[in-house]
Design a protein around this motif. Structure first.
Motif: not given
Lengths: 288, 329
Positions: A229-230, A233, A236-237, A273-274, A277-279, A281-283, A286
């Motif tokens: 899952f990591v 994400v 990007g999904i 991962m954090a 996503l911080f940079w 947010p959509q991967g 994504g």
């Protein structure tokens, strides 16, 4: 430490990344096209590993074992989609989470009924048993190279199917706009069944390939599920390219994290991962 | 969004009376089990504030449960006489701070990305405690002395006494329930519920939705920390497993199974899941098969969880309930 040591770690990281890619590519497609959060993806990995152990034991050869296990995995994925998942397309994500969680419980219990709770190992075939001597005291096992090569072959085959065939065109269209695909008269149930059993088979295949190096034990699927899952994400999904980059990133981060920062190795992956996503947010790949 | 109708209030009162009377008839084992279930219920109710009311699906809620438990065990490990009020205040404010930081970083994302980001932070906390040699590592950590609840110089509740602790936890559970139902009846709660229904529209109305979501996240995290605190004070033992994703996942299961968006649903879900976990293994070795079957059954046949079933039953029993004073809870 010498460079050959880092070379070995690099190869290990890439090999782990490739395996993760097999898992994550199926997961990201099931996510992106079907909108299903499939917690049972790890269960398919586990089933692949156990099928490989079982059929290799019967036939005496890893390759025939894997060849026999693949059709079984396809059938199994198809059955799960038809019997359980297909009832949930119109329901809230949370109910899909709940149902696929129940599937994990059932799969783990069936595994313990059929194959028991012992740790099993799968023998590496004679052909791939050796190791390549890098220096006097460091060698790299051929089987790990075989895993990487097999993953590359599968990835190229997937690329070909998705970019060059009509089915792949439909899948790509489904990933970018599901309603439009439906409106154009494509049988979405048929597409969903194919995508799901394809994803399940890829996960099972990863389990089969990894079985000889990782041994086969109960709960094997749960550990890899969250990491997959990591990867999805981070990438990007719905993006296969993202899954590929994400898988390599995680594979390398995990391997080198264990070598360079042993006391906080397991945190590295999640911190990565954090940060991503911080940079973004959509991967990485994504869509907003 | 459900309303609390009169039959539901009667049902909840009956449940409360049953819980009040239980220690008189239950064996010590079951008294202890129900104590644990009530502690977990406080945890799952707080998660429901996020999932069922604010629409934030946190897959890392167990982190706050674990942080609350660990803080008590770490900060007061060598203290001989732990002042209950002081330790509770310190633990909860620090858990709230943790929730503020994690929440502030997480609410920037939404949907599945929010789920995964909360999971990522929870896993980082998990591995922090799991791999840290100072805090017991994977073995966990023991709490040498239990907090003492004093009022002046008199001992108010004896935490060593199983019955005392039972009623103490029950009081906390009722208190948390009333606190949350008060919040949800207030204008603040209405904004949260509106955010779940349509965040864009709420923002268009001029509300700063991130702030509301963050406050909701901090409240839920702090209450989860309270549950962790109670659990650590109960068992005197904290393990990293408290923070693991299995624990977070289990809490989500309990909330959905019981019925999200109602405050009593998660309590029912917790009771059902823990009692099944206790009862089924004596029945068959492969009890998880039955557990999985039950969950699938609920998903397919009870779309709104057990609370949804109770609602439809009570509505059928009294069609008048619609006219009864409606209150949001």
């Amino acid at each position: 430490m010498e460079s050959s040591f880092y070379l070995i770690q690099l190869l290990n990281g890439i090999q782990y990344g490739f395996l993760l890619f097999l898992l994550a590519s199926g997961l990201t497609l099931i996510f992106g096209i079907m909108g299903i959060i499939n917690l049972a993806h790890g269960a398919f990995y586990m089933i692949g590993a156990y099928l490989c152990y079982w059929l290799t034991g019967i036939t005496g050869n890893l390759f025939t074992g894997i060849l026999l296990a693949i059709p079984l995995s396809i059938l199994f994925g198809y059955a799960v989609e038809r019997l359980a998942i297909s009832h949930l397309y119109k329901r809230d994500h949370l109910y899909q989470v709940l149902l696929t969680y129940a599937l994990i419980l059932i799969a783990n219990e069936l595994q313990s009924i059929f194959w028991g709770n012992d740790v099993h190992s799968v023998p590496i075939p004679e052909l791939l048993k050796g190791a390549i001597q890098l220096t006097d005291n460091q060698a790299y096992p051929i089987y790990r190279l075989f895993i990487s090569a097999a993953c590359v072959v599968i990835a190229i085959a997937m690329y070909w199917v998705i970019q060059k065939t009509r089915l792949g065109m439909t899948i790509r269209a489904g990933a970018s706009n599901r309603e439009m695909v439906q409106a154009l008269g494509i049988n979405i149930n048929w597409l969903f069944a194919i995508v799901f059993s394809m994803g399940a088979t890829l996960a099972a295949l990863a389990g089969m390939l990894a079985a000889p190096v990782n041994t086969v034990y109960p709960g094997i699927g749960d550990n890899i599920l969250i990491i997959s899952f990591v990867v999805v994400v981070i990438g990007g999904i719905g993006s296969i390219k993202g899954a590929f980059i994400g898988a390599l990133l995680i594979g390398l981060a995990d391997t080198f994290g264990k070598v360079l920062l042993p006391e906080m190795a397991s945190m590295v992956v999640y911190a990565l991962m954090a940060a991503v996503l911080f940079w973004r947010p959509q991967g990485l790949f994504g869509k907003v | 969004m459900h309303t609390v109708t009169r039959p539901i209030i009667i049902f909840l009162c009956i449940c409360l009376v049953m819980l009040l009377l239980f220690p008189a008839v239950g064996s010590p084992f079951y008294t202890e089990l129900v104590t644990r279930i009530m502690i977990l219920s406080i945890f799952t109710i707080s998660l429901d504030l996020l999932i069922g009311f604010t629409g934030l699906v946190s897959f890392g809620h167990a982190a706050f449960f674990g942080i609350g438990a660990y803080l008590l065990a770490i900060l007061f490990n060598d203290v001989e006489h732990i002042n209950y009020w002081w330790s509770l205040t310190l633990t909860l404010s620090m858990t709230g701070m943790a929730a503020l930081v994690i929440g502030w970083l997480s609410i920037r994302t939404s949907g599945i990305y929010f789920i995964m980001l909360t999971l990522a932070f929870a896993q980082m906390c998990f591995y922090f405690f799991f791999e840290s040699p100072h805090f017991g590592g994977d073995d966990g950590i023991f709490l040498m002395n239990k907090p003492e609840i004093m009022l002046g110089s008199r001992q108010l509740v004896d935490l060593e006494n199983e019955h005392h602790y039972y009623y103490f936890v029950l009081a906390w559970l009722v208190g948390v329930y009333l606190f949350l139902s008060m919040i949800l009846r207030a204008p603040f709660g209405h904004v949260l519920i509106a955010i779940k229904a349509n965040e864009q529209r709420v923002r268009a109305l001029g509300y700063s939705t991130p702030h509301y979501k963050l406050v909701s996240f901090v409240i839920a995290g702090t209450i989860a920390g309270l549950a962790g605190f109670l659990e650590a004070a109960h068992t005197s033992f904290v393990t990293p497993a408290y923070l693991g994703w299995h624990e977070s996942g289990m809490a989500i299961m309990m909330v959905i199974l019981g019925g999200m968006g109602t405050l009593f649903g998660p309590v029912i879900g917790t009771f059902i899941v823990v009692l099944l976990q206790d009862f089924l293994p004596g029945f068959t070795e492969h009890w998880k098969l039955i557990m999985g079957g039950i969950i699938i059954g609920v998903v397919l046949f009870l779309p709104n969880g057990v609370a949804g079933l109770i609602y439809s039953l009570t509505n059928r029993l009294s069609s008048k309930s619609k006219e009864a004073g409606r209150e949001h809870v």
